[in-house]
Structures are given as C-alpha cells and as structure tokens.
Design an enzyme around this catalytic site. Structure first.
Site, PDB file in Angstrom:
ATOM      1  N   HIS A 101       0.839  -1.187   0.000  1.00  0.00           N
ATOM      2  CA  HIS A 101       0.000   0.000   0.000  1.00  0.00           C
ATOM      3  C   HIS A 101       0.885   1.251   0.000  1.00  0.00           C
ATOM      4  O   HIS A 101       2.046   1.208   0.412  1.00  0.00           O
ATOM      5  CB  HIS A 101      -0.912   0.006   1.221  1.00  0.00           C
ATOM      6  CG  HIS A 101      -1.979  -1.039   1.147  1.00  0.00           C
ATOM      7  ND1 HIS A 101      -2.986  -1.136   2.079  1.00  0.00           N
ATOM      8  CD2 HIS A 101      -2.201  -2.039   0.259  1.00  0.00           C
ATOM      9  CE1 HIS A 101      -3.784  -2.139   1.768  1.00  0.00           C
ATOM     10  NE2 HIS A 101      -3.328  -2.704   0.661  1.00  0.00           N
ATOM     11  N   GLU A 119       0.883   3.918   1.860  1.00  0.00           N
ATOM     12  CA  GLU A 119       1.360   4.322   3.183  1.00  0.00           C
ATOM     13  C   GLU A 119       2.531   3.455   3.630  1.00  0.00           C
ATOM     14  O   GLU A 119       3.518   3.947   4.179  1.00  0.00           O
ATOM     15  CB  GLU A 119       0.251   4.186   4.243  1.00  0.00           C
ATOM     16  CG  GLU A 119      -1.062   4.812   3.883  1.00  0.00           C
ATOM     17  CD  GLU A 119      -2.019   3.852   3.197  1.00  0.00           C
ATOM     18  OE1 GLU A 119      -3.162   3.726   3.675  1.00  0.00           O
ATOM     19  OE2 GLU A 119      -1.637   3.240   2.187  1.00  0.00           O
ATOM     20  N   CYS A 125      -6.037   1.179   5.518  1.00  0.00           N
ATOM     21  CA  CYS A 125      -6.538  -0.087   6.040  1.00  0.00           C
ATOM     22  C   CYS A 125      -5.995  -0.268   7.458  1.00  0.00           C
ATOM     23  O   CYS A 125      -5.154   0.514   7.916  1.00  0.00           O
ATOM     24  CB  CYS A 125      -6.096  -1.247   5.140  1.00  0.00           C
ATOM     25  SG  CYS A 125      -4.320  -1.602   5.232  1.00  0.00           S
ATOM     26  N   CYS A 135      -2.060  -0.672   7.594  1.00  0.00           N
ATOM     27  CA  CYS A 135      -1.341   0.592   7.418  1.00  0.00           C
ATOM     28  C   CYS A 135      -1.558   1.508   8.616  1.00  0.00           C
ATOM     29  O   CYS A 135      -0.650   2.249   9.001  1.00  0.00           O
ATOM     30  CB  CYS A 135      -1.759   1.266   6.119  1.00  0.00           C
ATOM     31  SG  CYS A 135      -1.107   0.408   4.658  1.00  0.00           S
TER      32      CYS A 135
END
Length: 144
Positions: free
Chosen positions: A70, A72, A98, A101
């Site tokens: 992801h 992040e 999410c 993260c």
C-alpha cells in the site's frame, strides 16, 4: 499555525499525493501518500509491487496480488532507509488507510492523517482515532 493556512496546506499536499498516485501501475486503484514534517516532504509512496518485482498489481482475474504494498506502507518503509524520522509528522493519503497501514502509522509516530476518500472498510480510521491520532477526511474535488 492558523487553521485556514493549515487547511490550504492540507489541500495542496493532498493534491500532490493524488498526482504521486499516478506513478502506480495498479489498474484497479491508484493510491498515493506523502509524509510531511515541518512543511517538508520527507517521504512518498504509491501502491505497487516490491522493488525488483514486475510492475503488475493484479492477477489474471483482476484480483490484487497479495504482495502489493500500500502507498502508506511504501512511504513509511522508505523512511526506514533514510535519515528522516516521522515523529509528529502528517501523512497525506488519497484513500483512507486499512488497519495494517494504520498500525504502521501509529508505530511510526505520525500524529495527523489527512485522506481524500473513504475506503470500503473503516477499521483503519477507527484504530487511528482510538490511538489519539488526528484524522481528517478532506474530499478532493474531481477535475472534470
């Protein structure tokens, strides 16, 4: 900093994160993230495969491959390879984080999260709020 000036900065950094998302090779969704501390971008990331892997995020059935990072996570792990630290920083993300993260954001010492749209799950945002992190949804205006 006065709130109007901070709001304008937040909008600009979020727009920059949206532009950064365009670097992603992912077809289903492109997400960008910027980590900002003391008005300086100290890290950036977008969703994609790990370094050295092919730049294909989805399998033949258009399902995201399980090893795609992801945005992040990419931005936070880049910090680990730099001389910067994210204590007290703000992360700007084009979509809400999410839960995985969110855990990284908490552990990285990031104090503010500004994001542009809600993801289908809210558990990441809920966890951030529980940890006392300032979370701001700043819906981006579409450029049509």
């Amino acid at each position: 900093m006065n709130t109007d000036k901070q709001h304008k900065l937040d909008e600009r950094y979020l727009r920059m994160a949206k532009i950064w998302a365009e670097n992603s090779y992912c077809v289903r969704r492109q997400v960008g993230a910027l980590v900002v501390k003391d008005k300086m971008i100290i890290s950036d990331g977008y969703n994609g495969t790990p370094s050295g892997f092919e730049n294909i995020c989805e399998d033949d059935n258009n399902v995201t491959k399980p090893y795609v990072l992801h945005a992040e996570a990419n931005a936070i792990t880049k910090l680990a390879r730099s001389n910067n630290n994210s204590d007290g920083a703000t992360i700007y993300i084009t979509a809400s984080p999410c839960i995985e993260c969110a855990k990284l954001i908490i552990q990285a010492g990031i104090r503010r999260v500004v994001y542009g749209e809600n993801y289908r799950l809210t558990d990441g945002v809920d966890l951030l709020k529980r940890a006392g992190i300032e979370v701001i949804l700043m819906e981006m205006k579409s450029e049509k």
